[in-house]
Design a protein around this motif. Structure first.
Motif, PDB file in Angstrom:
ATOM      1  N   UNK A  61      52.725  54.630  55.735  1.00  0.00           N
ATOM      2  CA  UNK A  61      51.842  55.214  56.748  1.00  0.00           C
ATOM      3  C   UNK A  61      51.349  54.214  57.790  1.00  0.00           C
ATOM      4  N   UNK A  62      52.176  53.235  58.121  1.00  0.00           N
ATOM      5  CA  UNK A  62      51.855  52.303  59.198  1.00  0.00           C
ATOM      6  C   UNK A  62      50.991  51.120  58.824  1.00  0.00           C
ATOM      7  N   UNK A  63      50.743  50.940  57.549  1.00  0.00           N
ATOM      8  CA  UNK A  63      49.941  49.800  57.109  1.00  0.00           C
ATOM      9  C   UNK A  63      50.471  49.328  55.756  1.00  0.00           C
ATOM     10  N   UNK A  64      50.450  48.018  55.549  1.00  0.00           N
ATOM     11  CA  UNK A  64      50.896  47.501  54.258  1.00  0.00           C
ATOM     12  C   UNK A  64      49.897  46.485  53.730  1.00  0.00           C
ATOM     13  N   UNK A  65      49.767  46.481  52.426  1.00  0.00           N
ATOM     14  CA  UNK A  65      48.981  45.444  51.772  1.00  0.00           C
ATOM     15  C   UNK A  65      49.881  44.234  51.672  1.00  0.00           C
ATOM     16  N   UNK A  66      49.459  43.172  52.285  1.00  0.00           N
ATOM     17  CA  UNK A  66      50.294  41.986  52.367  1.00  0.00           C
ATOM     18  C   UNK A  66      49.679  40.870  51.542  1.00  0.00           C
ATOM     19  N   UNK A  67      50.462  40.263  50.657  1.00  0.00           N
ATOM     20  CA  UNK A  67      49.906  39.168  49.851  1.00  0.00           C
ATOM     21  C   UNK A  67      49.635  37.951  50.719  1.00  0.00           C
ATOM     22  N   UNK A  68      48.948  37.012  50.150  1.00  0.00           N
ATOM     23  CA  UNK A  68      48.622  35.815  50.902  1.00  0.00           C
ATOM     24  C   UNK A  68      49.887  35.132  51.413  1.00  0.00           C
ATOM     25  N   UNK A  69      49.789  34.587  52.600  1.00  0.00           N
ATOM     26  CA  UNK A  69      50.897  33.820  53.175  1.00  0.00           C
ATOM     27  C   UNK A  69      50.615  32.355  52.869  1.00  0.00           C
TER      28      UNK A  69
END
Length: 94
Positions: A61-69
């Motif tokens: 839905x246009x958003x993702x949970x992104x882990x730490x970079x």
């Protein structure tokens, strides 16, 4: 950039609904075009291209949970910072 992003914490990443995405046939390059501002951003980094593809997966839905970079992924860090600077998307710390 006013508020510096803490890339050592997870966050939500999104692209503006006003951003049009175009791939080349080999999918080695991507062009992001903001339809209201006319700003363009060419993406060549494989990880950044995959990130954009993930955002556009219907289930996300246009958003993702992104882990730490981690600090060793400088290209992805620069990509996210450029997206924010160009006002093509944003992040929110979790």
């Amino acid at each position: 950039m006013k508020n510096k992003i803490d890339f050592y914490k997870p966050y939500w990443f999104y692209l503006s609904s006003d951003v049009y995405v175009s791939y080349n046939l080999e999918q080695t390059k991507m062009l992001l075009y903001h339809t209201h501002t006319g700003k363009e951003f060419e993406v060549n980094d494989k990880n950044s291209i995959e990130l954009v593809k993930d955002v556009y997966e219907p289930d996300n839905l246009g958003v993702i949970k992104f882990p730490e970079i981690k600090a060793n992924n400088q290209e992805l860090t620069v990509f996210v910072e450029n997206i924010i600077k160009l006002r093509m998307g944003g992040v929110m710390n979790i």
